[in-house]
Design an enzyme around this catalytic site. Sequence first.
Site, mmCIF file in Angstrom:
data_model
loop_
_atom_site.group_PDB
_atom_site.id
_atom_site.type_symbol
_atom_site.label_atom_id
_atom_site.label_comp_id
_atom_site.label_asym_id
_atom_site.label_seq_id
_atom_site.Cartn_x
_atom_site.Cartn_y
_atom_site.Cartn_z
ATOM 1 N N ASP A 125 0.846 -1.194 0.000
ATOM 2 C CA ASP A 125 0.000 0.000 0.000
ATOM 3 C C ASP A 125 0.885 1.248 0.000
ATOM 4 O OD1 ASP A 125 -2.451 1.354 0.000
ATOM 5 O OD2 ASP A 125 -2.506 1.503 2.176
ATOM 6 N N ASP A 175 3.700 2.141 8.143
ATOM 7 C CA ASP A 175 2.397 1.520 7.848
ATOM 8 C C ASP A 175 2.578 0.236 7.036
ATOM 9 O OD1 ASP A 175 1.184 3.572 9.198
ATOM 10 O OD2 ASP A 175 0.645 4.700 7.405
#
Length: 301
Positions: free
Chosen positions: A230, A247
């Site tokens: 992502d 993340d």
Amino acid sequence: MFDSSRPRGRRKFDDDEPHDLKFRGARRQAVADADVPDTGDRWSTWEAADHGPEPIPDWVVTEHAAVDDELGVLKTGKEADVHLVRRGVPGTDRSVLLAVKRYRDADHRLFHRDAGYLEGRRVRRSREMRAMENRTSFGRQVIAGQWAAAEFAALSRLWHIGRTMGGIHVPYPVQLLGTELMLEFLGDDDGRAAPRLAQVRPDPDELLDLWRQAVEALTVLARCGLAHGDLSPYNILVHDGRLVLIDLPQIVDVIANPQGREFLARDVRVVAAWFASRGLPAELADPEPLITTLLAEANLR
């Protein structure tokens, strides 16, 4: 099953292994029921947690007398919130700021794309696998535990790779307790976080240097058979001129995941598009040659 012969805080993580949610819930409750310290919001949870990779950096506060102070929210998100916590030993100069990522519980919306990311990351117990597939309350709790454990394991692995081989930077994963992940805080002493790549306005030389760092990090990931999954300018920090990936709960094994190629290619295209929009020459910002190179690095020709 928990092995009582294993030292506390040193349980090795396998990201295919689901959290023992009942056991971890009991540990969290034991911490919550402990006496409240004279200063700070709570006693340090270091003793009850799983710890990051060794060697543990000197700045990590491990003393039993340490307390945690909640200083506010750094970021809110659909899947998790990130808080700023100061951990220190009262009456001493031992103190450190930490970024604390708290995944949402089973009653909140979890990862809207989790089905694709979880392919190739299967749990061993059929009951838990069925619960995950049916998105029962228990299944959502298992998924939340998997995300936290997967990010902790990924950060531990990548931090070790970066330390020994170079080419990639991630925050040091300090500890994991349940679905709470404590990380190295990247920012200044006043609690101002390092900017995201999307926030910086580099000059041409800085832009070229950041692009070279991005390519190097993507190459290291591909050689390890991984993709961020992502990647975007919003989950890359720029700290002291250095790119730092953050993340990582959805990190993808590009070999085991049937969509691995697509995740890798998307990461490259999204990042290359940002660099192109900031003026990187077209011959450098063209994502397709880099995608071909990275697929070869991952043995996915």
